[in-house]
Design a protein around this motif. Structure first.
Motif, PDB file in Angstrom:
ATOM      1  N   SER A  78      -3.188   0.460  -3.551  1.00 33.31           N
ATOM      2  CA  SER A  78      -2.967  -0.841  -2.945  1.00 33.31           C
ATOM      3  C   SER A  78      -2.608  -1.849  -4.021  1.00 33.31           C
ATOM      4  O   SER A  78      -3.199  -1.855  -5.094  1.00 33.31           O
ATOM      5  CB  SER A  78      -4.234  -1.303  -2.222  1.00 33.31           C
ATOM      6  OG  SER A  78      -4.101  -2.646  -1.825  1.00 33.31           O
TER       7      SER A  78
ATOM      8  N   LEU B  70      -4.552   6.951  -2.416  1.00 27.12           N
ATOM      9  CA  LEU B  70      -4.179   5.668  -1.838  1.00 27.12           C
ATOM     10  C   LEU B  70      -4.067   4.642  -2.945  1.00 27.12           C
ATOM     11  O   LEU B  70      -4.918   4.553  -3.818  1.00 27.12           O
ATOM     12  CB  LEU B  70      -5.261   5.220  -0.843  1.00 27.12           C
ATOM     13  CG  LEU B  70      -5.060   3.875  -0.154  1.00 27.12           C
ATOM     14  CD1 LEU B  70      -3.855   3.934   0.781  1.00 27.12           C
ATOM     15  CD2 LEU B  70      -6.314   3.502   0.607  1.00 27.12           C
TER      16      LEU B  70
ATOM     17  N   MET C 157       0.664   5.717  -0.345  1.00 27.46           N
ATOM     18  CA  MET C 157      -0.231   6.858  -0.299  1.00 27.46           C
ATOM     19  C   MET C 157       0.560   8.126  -0.526  1.00 27.46           C
ATOM     20  O   MET C 157       1.630   8.300   0.048  1.00 27.46           O
ATOM     21  CB  MET C 157      -0.935   6.942   1.059  1.00 27.46           C
ATOM     22  CG  MET C 157      -1.883   8.142   1.170  1.00 27.46           C
ATOM     23  SD  MET C 157      -2.563   8.389   2.826  1.00 27.46           S
ATOM     24  CE  MET C 157      -3.726   7.049   2.924  1.00 27.46           C
TER      25      MET C 157
ATOM     26  N   VAL D  98       0.857  -1.178   0.000  1.00 30.39           N
ATOM     27  CA  VAL D  98       0.000   0.000   0.000  1.00 30.39           C
ATOM     28  C   VAL D  98       0.893   1.229   0.000  1.00 30.39           C
ATOM     29  O   VAL D  98       1.866   1.297   0.753  1.00 30.39           O
ATOM     30  CB  VAL D  98      -0.924   0.046   1.238  1.00 30.39           C
ATOM     31  CG1 VAL D  98      -1.743   1.331   1.266  1.00 30.39           C
ATOM     32  CG2 VAL D  98      -1.835  -1.174   1.272  1.00 30.39           C
TER      33      VAL D  98
END
Length: 185
Positions: free
Chosen positions: A84, A82, A73, A71
């Motif tokens: 993932s 964000l 950000m 992940v």
């Protein structure tokens, strides 16, 4: 607009260049004009089959992802993006939106085979038939040019009727008449 299950979800399905993104933008604009908070989710089917190119080469987040971060950000006081690398599909993506954003409506473009209810965007009856043959499910409405679709089993809206489609969808959603995704908590 929201209920105990979360925001209203409007799926959009169709082939490349059918007008999906134009409809999504029009729906976002119509919902925002009503004071609704809107999230937009776009499925990138090309990234399902090849390495994605979502991050700028050489950026800090790209380097962190290459080093193994699942992940990443990018954030500032004005918001965040964000990303993932965890596998999943529409239910997981809807859950992620619910976890990070308080929205009334989610416009989800792509995923013709996903279980949630969606609008088919087609240019004519041939595309309607091809979309169904390609495995599209849970089609609750269609958007097509004037006179392009007749005799199909769902309501047909025109490209300029995004506000009408939004009103119809919200009403049907509240009645429980549309297929809602099962979103993991």
């Amino acid at each position: 607009m929201r209920d105990a299950k979360g925001p209203v979800i409007i799926g959009i399905a169709g082939f490349s260049d059918s007008g999906k993104s134009c409809l999504a933008e029009a729906l976002v604009e119509a919902a925002a004009a009503q004071g609704l908070r809107v999230a937009y989710l776009k499925h990138d089917g090309h990234a399902d089959e090849a390495p994605d190119d979502w991050e700028k080469p050489g950026s800090d987040t790209a380097r962190a992802a290459a080093a193994g971060a699942s992940v990443t950000m990018v954030a500032s006081s004005r918001g965040f993006l964000l990303r993932s690398r965890q596998e999943g599909g529409f239910p997981a993506w809807f859950a992620a939106i619910r976890a990070v954003a308080d929205v009334d409506v989610v416009i989800a473009e792509g995923g013709k085979r996903a279980a949630h209810a969606k609008v088919a965007v087609v240019r004519g009856e041939g595309e309607w038939t091809q979309l169904l043959a390609a495995g599209a499910v849970a089609i609750a409405a269609a958007v097509a040019p004037d006179g392009a679709l007749t005799g199909i089993p769902v309501p047909v809206f025109r490209p300029h009727q995004a506000a009408d489609l939004l009103a119809w969808w919200r009403d049907r959603w509240r009645q429980g008449a549309l297929a809602a995704p099962v979103v993991p908590d």
